[in-house]
Design a protein around this motif. Sequence first.
Motif, PDB file in Angstrom:
ATOM      1  N   LEU A   5       6.164 -17.217   1.840  1.00 11.01           N
ATOM      2  CA  LEU A   5       5.714 -17.834   0.634  1.00 11.01           C
ATOM      3  C   LEU A   5       5.120 -17.131  -0.542  1.00 11.01           C
ATOM      4  N   ASP A  58       0.844 -22.218  -4.938  1.00  8.71           N
ATOM      5  CA  ASP A  58       1.986 -21.512  -5.691  1.00  8.71           C
ATOM      6  C   ASP A  58       3.078 -21.458  -4.510  1.00  8.71           C
ATOM      7  N   MET A  59       2.599 -22.474  -3.657  1.00 10.70           N
ATOM      8  CA  MET A  59       3.394 -22.577  -2.504  1.00 10.70           C
ATOM      9  C   MET A  59       4.047 -23.860  -2.335  1.00 10.70           C
ATOM     10  N   PHE A  60       3.813 -24.229  -3.552  1.00 12.98           N
ATOM     11  CA  PHE A  60       4.384 -25.732  -3.657  1.00 12.98           C
ATOM     12  C   PHE A  60       5.807 -25.658  -4.503  1.00 12.98           C
ATOM     13  N   GLY A  61       5.831 -24.058  -4.571  1.00  7.93           N
ATOM     14  CA  GLY A  61       6.955 -23.933  -5.697  1.00  7.93           C
ATOM     15  C   GLY A  61       7.442 -24.837  -7.308  1.00  7.93           C
ATOM     16  N   PHE A 101      -3.343 -25.632   0.237  1.00  9.79           N
ATOM     17  CA  PHE A 101      -2.744 -24.988   0.523  1.00  9.79           C
ATOM     18  C   PHE A 101      -2.647 -24.406  -1.117  1.00  9.79           C
TER      19      PHE A 101
END
Lengths: 270, 268
Positions: free
Chosen positions: B53, B199-202, B196
């Motif tokens: 990711l 930018d990992m959340f999409g 978290f």
Amino acid sequence: MSQIWKNTRRYAYIYFLFLKYSLISLMAYRINFVFGMLVELGYIVIKLTYVYIVFRVGENINGLTPYNVTLFVGTYIIMSGIYSALLFFNFIKLPELIRTGDLDMYITKPISLQFITTLKSIDISVAVPNIIGGVIMVAIGWNQSHIEVNAANVIGYVGYLILGVITTYSIFLIPQMLAFWTVKTTGLTDLSNSLFDFNQMPMTIYNRLLQRVGTFIIPVFLLTNYSPLFLLHGLSRLEMVWGIAAPFIFLILVRIFWNYALRHYTSASS
Amino acid sequence: MRKYTKAFTLGLQNALEYRMNFLLILISCIFPILIQYFLWTTIFVSKGDSEVLGYNFNQIIVYTICAALLSKLVATGFEYEVSNDVKNGQLSKFLVQPIGYFQYRISSFLGEKTPQIIVVMLILFIILTSLSLFIHMETEITLARMLMFFLVVPISILLNFFISYCLSTLSFWLLEVWGIYHTFGLLSSIASGGIFPLDMFGATINRILDFLPFKYIVFFPINVINGKLPWDGIMSGVLMQFTWIFVLFLLSKLLWYKGMQRFESVGG
């Protein structure tokens, strides 16, 4: 035998009364009921972000699919609900009872002291969102992991969940009992409660040493990991037996420790 | 001005008095960091890629440590005091005396944060330099970036102050607010990148978060230090921080004005 039966019925009735009075006081302070649910929803969202990230990664984690992980996290959410509704508020009040000497009041009552001080307060509001949310997640995880719904699986899952409650009772009561000596335990409470969060993710992600410690010495992984592991055939025969024996061993240890600690109670003020 | 220096000193003394409490809060960060460390180790081993990711292993660990400590550092808590002041009518004390409530709150808040900033920065400095000395980092944590980080974090703290200050006006309309404050705190810790990296959340979730100030509280400062943001990105980020502070300042003025019209000074 009939004596034991009579006693059990008496305690069950008293517990029912605790529940009734808790509900009455909840209805009197309705806003606290709403807020309790709201805050728990916030915590559920935090737990869900972990699951969401696992799905985004999209890979099996140590052989567990994202849906398997959902099953674990769902169980963890259910247990958080049970712990905070039935036990948590009693446990944090115990050091306060010892410090102020209010324990005297309970000692004089014709009922087990441990029973009344550790089980009296019940807060249903925190259980509602956790149990609903947790059960939905377990159902999704169960279904998508293609686990058969049969009597053996359901009994195994629920059985280990109930055993988990007993273990939860034992390992989170011990730190509070230190208040008989140290009076204030806030720091320790926070620390021991954060141990609970190790169940946020399946125990298989931790290294061997942590898994052993968390299973046999401070059995935090017994709280919510054994139910889903049972369904996924992840328990060895030894672990199955330990999962059944440990809750009772720790319960007996807590009982012995309670009786020992009580001898150090000196009351306060007056 | 002198009265506000006094408020600043009071906040400072408060923080020093309850130093053990803050240290315990910092120590309690260790468990979430440990859980994430094992989670990411397992994910990286299972996946076999060097990047997951958009992050390599070292980057995500640095992020986790910084995020856990920063979210404790930026945390407010005075909103509960404000609602107590409103509920018990204590606020009228400030109305009849020549002292501004806003100035009082912000000076005392900054006073409380000053020693905490120093402690957390020191801890982060030690952790980050030893990490970059002992393990090979893909992105260099340069001295220039570290200095910039130390400049950006106080702005983040200020930004979070204004968010809480706006939120605290809720107590003019509602008698009980603790549940809303607590839940807001939990959600904002996710939205600010405290758990978290955002930018990992999409893309979809990030499009929503772009319209909110939260990402400039934790996510942005960490991106300054871990080298994910180029220098011009840092500059426009700082600009956004100040823009949000300005917007929230105006909003808080408006909300307080509206709230004061409803204030009845019960009890007082």
